[in-house]
Design a protein around this motif. Structure first.
Motif, PDB file in Angstrom:
ATOM      1  N   ALA A 193      71.490  22.585  39.487  1.00 42.26           N
ATOM      2  CA  ALA A 193      70.267  22.249  38.755  1.00 42.26           C
ATOM      3  C   ALA A 193      69.057  22.290  39.681  1.00 42.26           C
ATOM      4  N   SER A 209      66.228  22.575  33.082  1.00 45.83           N
ATOM      5  CA  SER A 209      67.017  22.307  34.295  1.00 45.83           C
ATOM      6  C   SER A 209      66.605  20.979  34.926  1.00 45.83           C
ATOM      7  N   ASP A 234      72.411  25.007  30.042  1.00 50.69           N
ATOM      8  CA  ASP A 234      71.412  25.645  30.906  1.00 50.69           C
ATOM      9  C   ASP A 234      71.788  27.105  31.197  1.00 50.69           C
TER      10      ASP A 234
END
Length: 304
Positions: A121, A161, A42
């Protein structure tokens, strides 16, 4: 008008660069500390956002340049070229992320991620969705292909995410393989986004037509101009965020060349003034003949 468009686009790019720089640092730190492959993936995607945003900013700067001797039609297509670069970086990022996750699954080098990755996240999803909404709003307002591509790049980050969040959550519940699997799913979403952006930019560079509803609106504007009897041919082509129009209008064959020229100028002025993203209109004047009464000549009488 063009300067306002340029300023709005570059403002959105600056916001994107600053936001992505902060998120990249946060996610990379969280991924390393919490031992999360998906979170590190990510972070790589957010880092690619910085580079692509810089490319978009350069594309907007070039597109804002006025026409010159080498580019008499202007530089608007620079935005479509910038969008292709965005797609290319998305493709590379997607492949790299997916391959790294597959390697972790094959080798069994999978760790349970820490709770820090979970919080990172959640924060990323919220921030990236807000950044997407702001950028897509600006892109639609200034009609920028490159900025739209970058906005969807931000949305892809929010989606990855979200998958990362699910994967980390599952991994912490005892399913350690869920973390790299989430990274693979995120990579697949990135690759899909890359294909869609690339296809749109190619279509624009191939001089694709304006949307059917816009072409019809242009047609009605032309037919509403006094002394235009009909339309023999109407073509449009996209040029970056602008549209070029080529039209063959039908007029009474008995009028003078000067009158025909004046009607053509009225047509050009009407279309440009009423359709904001039309850059220019090339008008060709055809004389009305009785043989054409049942085709283009929509407002003729038999004495024409």
């Amino acid at each position: 008008m063009e300067n306002a468009r340029y300023d709005a686009g570059q403002r959105a790019n600056r916001v994107g660069i600053i936001t992505n720089a902060l998120l990249t640092l946060l996610k990379l730190l969280a991924g390393l500390v919490a031992h999360s492959t998906a979170m590190i993936a990510d972070a790589v995607e957010s880092a690619s956002d910085i580079l692509t945003t810089l490319i978009v900013a350069l594309g907007l700067k070039i597109a804002n340049k006025p026409a010159d001797q080498e580019h008499p039609y202007g530089h608007e297509k620079a935005e479509a070229i910038a969008a292709k670069f965005v797609a290319g970086f998305l493709l590379a990022a997607g492949l790299a992320i997916g391959w790294k996750a597959i390697q972790h699954l094959i080798t069994g080098d999978v760790e349970t991620p820490g709770v820090l990755a979970l919080y990172a996240a959640i924060l990323t999803i919220a921030v990236k969705e807000m950044l997407f909404q702001y950028t897509i709003f600006t892109a639609k307002r200034i009609n920028s292909t490159a900025l739209k591509a970058n906005a969807w790049h931000y949305r892809s980050d929010a989606l990855t995410s979200m998958i990362t969040l699910i994967g980390i959550g599952a991994a912490r519940l005892g399913y350690a393989a869920a973390d790299p699997i989430a990274a693979i799913l995120g990579a697949m979403l990135i690759l899909k986004m890359a294909y869609e952006i690339y296809a749109r930019s190619i279509s624009e560079l191939m001089d694709s037509s304006a949307p059917p509803e816009k072409v019809e609106a242009i047609r009605q504007i032309i037919l509403s101009v006094p002394n235009v009897k009909g339309i023999d041919l109407l073509k449009t082509r996209r040029h970056g965020n602008m549209i070029y129009v080529d039209v063959d209008i039908v007029v009474d064959r008995r009028i003078s060349v000067l009158d025909g020229h004046n009607i053509a100028n009225e047509v050009r002025s009407a279309v440009i003034s009423k359709v904001g993203d039309v850059k220019d209109v090339m008008v060709h004047v055809n004389p009305c003949h009785p043989a054409s009464l049942h085709s283009a000549c929509q407002k003729c009488d038999k004495s024409c």
